[in-house]
Design an enzyme around this catalytic site. Sequence first.
Site, PDB file in Angstrom:
ATOM      1  N   GLN A  13       0.834  -1.215   0.000  1.00 26.75           N
ATOM      2  CA  GLN A  13       0.000   0.000   0.000  1.00 26.75           C
ATOM      3  C   GLN A  13       0.867   1.263   0.000  1.00 26.75           C
ATOM      4  O   GLN A  13       0.622   2.196  -0.753  1.00 26.75           O
ATOM      5  CB  GLN A  13      -0.930   0.006   1.219  1.00 26.75           C
ATOM      6  N   TYR A 142       1.709  -7.828  16.248  1.00 27.50           N
ATOM      7  CA  TYR A 142       2.162  -6.717  15.397  1.00 27.50           C
ATOM      8  C   TYR A 142       2.760  -5.611  16.259  1.00 27.50           C
ATOM      9  O   TYR A 142       3.863  -5.124  15.995  1.00 27.50           O
ATOM     10  CB  TYR A 142       0.956  -6.197  14.612  1.00 27.50           C
TER      11      TYR A 142
HETATM   12  N1  LIG Z   1      -0.771   0.794   5.764  1.00 29.64           N
HETATM   13  C1  LIG Z   1      -0.936   1.264   6.999  1.00 29.64           C
HETATM   14  O1  LIG Z   1      -2.039   1.706   7.377  1.00 29.64           O
HETATM   15  C2  LIG Z   1       0.242   1.288   7.946  1.00 29.64           C
HETATM   16  C3  LIG Z   1       0.088   1.933   9.187  1.00 29.64           C
HETATM   17  C4  LIG Z   1       1.143   1.944  10.090  1.00 29.64           C
HETATM   18  C5  LIG Z   1       2.359   1.349   9.716  1.00 29.64           C
HETATM   19  N2  LIG Z   1       2.489   0.735   8.518  1.00 29.64           N
HETATM   20  C6  LIG Z   1       3.763   0.086   8.216  1.00 29.64           C
HETATM   21  O2  LIG Z   1       4.255   0.480   6.951  1.00 29.64           O
HETATM   22  C7  LIG Z   1       4.965  -0.621   6.342  1.00 29.64           C
HETATM   23  C8  LIG Z   1       4.386  -0.899   4.967  1.00 29.64           C
HETATM   24  O3  LIG Z   1       2.993  -1.135   5.110  1.00 29.64           O
HETATM   25  P1  LIG Z   1       2.023  -1.374   3.866  1.00 29.64           P
HETATM   26  O4  LIG Z   1       0.677  -0.900   4.282  1.00 29.64           O
HETATM   27  O5  LIG Z   1       2.616  -0.875   2.609  1.00 29.64           O
HETATM   28  O6  LIG Z   1       1.991  -2.978   3.868  1.00 29.64           O
HETATM   29  P2  LIG Z   1       1.442  -3.957   2.744  1.00 29.64           P
HETATM   30  O7  LIG Z   1       0.997  -5.206   3.417  1.00 29.64           O
HETATM   31  O8  LIG Z   1       0.500  -3.269   1.826  1.00 29.64           O
HETATM   32  O9  LIG Z   1       2.760  -4.255   1.907  1.00 29.64           O
HETATM   33  C9  LIG Z   1       3.825  -4.997   2.447  1.00 29.64           C
HETATM   34  C10 LIG Z   1       4.637  -5.552   1.301  1.00 29.64           C
HETATM   35  O10 LIG Z   1       5.688  -6.334   1.864  1.00 29.64           O
HETATM   36  C11 LIG Z   1       5.876  -7.470   1.033  1.00 29.64           C
HETATM   37  N3  LIG Z   1       6.515  -8.524   1.818  1.00 29.64           N
HETATM   38  C12 LIG Z   1       5.962  -9.320   2.777  1.00 29.64           C
HETATM   39  N4  LIG Z   1       6.884 -10.182   3.230  1.00 29.64           N
HETATM   40  C13 LIG Z   1       8.032  -9.911   2.567  1.00 29.64           C
HETATM   41  C14 LIG Z   1       9.336 -10.455   2.604  1.00 29.64           C
HETATM   42  N5  LIG Z   1       9.653 -11.495   3.402  1.00 29.64           N
HETATM   43  N6  LIG Z   1      10.297  -9.933   1.795  1.00 29.64           N
HETATM   44  C15 LIG Z   1       9.994  -8.886   0.975  1.00 29.64           C
HETATM   45  N7  LIG Z   1       8.766  -8.352   0.864  1.00 29.64           N
HETATM   46  C16 LIG Z   1       7.798  -8.859   1.662  1.00 29.64           C
HETATM   47  C17 LIG Z   1       4.478  -7.852   0.545  1.00 29.64           C
HETATM   48  O11 LIG Z   1       4.554  -8.611  -0.661  1.00 29.64           O
HETATM   49  C18 LIG Z   1       3.828  -6.480   0.359  1.00 29.64           C
HETATM   50  O12 LIG Z   1       3.947  -6.038  -0.974  1.00 29.64           O
HETATM   51  C19 LIG Z   1       4.866  -1.776   7.344  1.00 29.64           C
HETATM   52  O13 LIG Z   1       5.988  -1.788   8.180  1.00 29.64           O
HETATM   53  C20 LIG Z   1       3.644  -1.427   8.150  1.00 29.64           C
HETATM   54  O14 LIG Z   1       3.678  -2.001   9.441  1.00 29.64           O
HETATM   55  C21 LIG Z   1       1.457   0.698   7.625  1.00 29.64           C
END
Ligand SMILES: NC(=O)c1ccc[n+]([C@@H]2O[C@H](COP(=O)([O-])OP(=O)(O)OC[C@H]3O[C@@H](n4cnc5c(N)ncnc54)[C@H](O)[C@@H]3O)[C@@H](O)[C@H]2O)c1
Length: 331
Positions: A13, A142
Amino acid sequence: MPPRILVTGAAGQIGSELVAALRKRYGGDTVVATDKAATRAQVSAGVLEQLDVMHLSSVERAMKSHRIDTVYHLAAILSATGEANPDLAWDVNMDGLKNILDAASRQGVRRIFWPSSIGVFGPDAPKALAPQDAALNPTTMYGVTKVAGELLCAYYSHKHGLDVRSVRFPGLISSEARPGGGTTDYAVEIFYSALQTGRYACFLSEGTVLPMMYMPDALRAAVTLMEADPSDVTLHTGYNVGAMSFSAGELAAEIRNHLPGFQVTFAPDSRQAIADSWPRSVDDSAARRDWGWREEFDLKAMTSDMLTRLAQRLGTGQKTFNTAGGPRRKR
Ligand SMILES: NC(=O)c1ccc[n+]([C@@H]2O[C@H](COP(=O)([O-])OP(=O)(O)OC[C@H]3O[C@@H](n4cnc5c(N)ncnc54)[C@H](O)[C@@H]3O)[C@@H](O)[C@H]2O)c1
């Protein structure tokens, strides 16, 4: 010299929009987008490589071969998926982060961005304006990985001189990639349903208030923090960053201002317990003081922009949703 950037989890995302924003800002060939599983359509034009952050040697090889000096480490398992599979969340979120920090230390990487989350807070933290230095007692796996991750980042900063920077993102709302298994995903899904079917069954209760942020603000927060003068960055754990707080019912009502026939029902599932353990808002005065954090989108501005962008992408007909002058500063 522009930075040479590696992005992990680039198809997610945040990554799918951050890669495009970084390429626009620093030049297309400065950003290496990587993900464990990504298709071309998920990431803007430019270098895209398959990289599993669980493989230390692969991570180190990617940093070395592309002469990387800056990393945005986004690969992770999010809150709802993490509660369903806590072992996977621990492995990916902890081993993945440690691999990035170890490889970065050895390969001379200068600066790392790693997003923490409001998931660091537990039920004992103040619900309103949770302080930067609140006791962190999360009740989700988490949250446990985010607290441990913050401490690991701070450790590598003082022990190995790595310049690791982090924000505690609230729930993020965006119109490009669908969210990846978080507790705030409802606030994105609801827009798709409003435009495509006119009805939505929300998995949180109507009165659940959580801190949220629109993706353009989230991208600006990441880049602003990463470009801040090192002397201004006083925290190497995770900065609280706030933008807006609203209940599921308030979001439904705001969408109904644009789409009057939109029907929403509320049927809380297991994600309600996670939401109930988090604060309603955070005190982000440290981020405002240290590196000038300031959000641009409130609930009204985000909703009209989201509907407009999503309607264009989905081809659902209506072109604009009363954008009322675009972004609006709250304070
Ligand atoms: N989206 C939110 O609302 C939000 C809020 C707070 C924090 N975050 C943090 O931001 C970061 C990114 O979040 P996001 O929403 O883009 O997550 P997401 O789930 O949309 O994307 C995560 C990506 O990581 C990839 N992935 C998973 N395991 C993997 C691995 N072993 N090696 C390489 N790639 C791998 C997945 O294929 C996916 O494309 C995370 O650390 C998340 O905790 C997100």
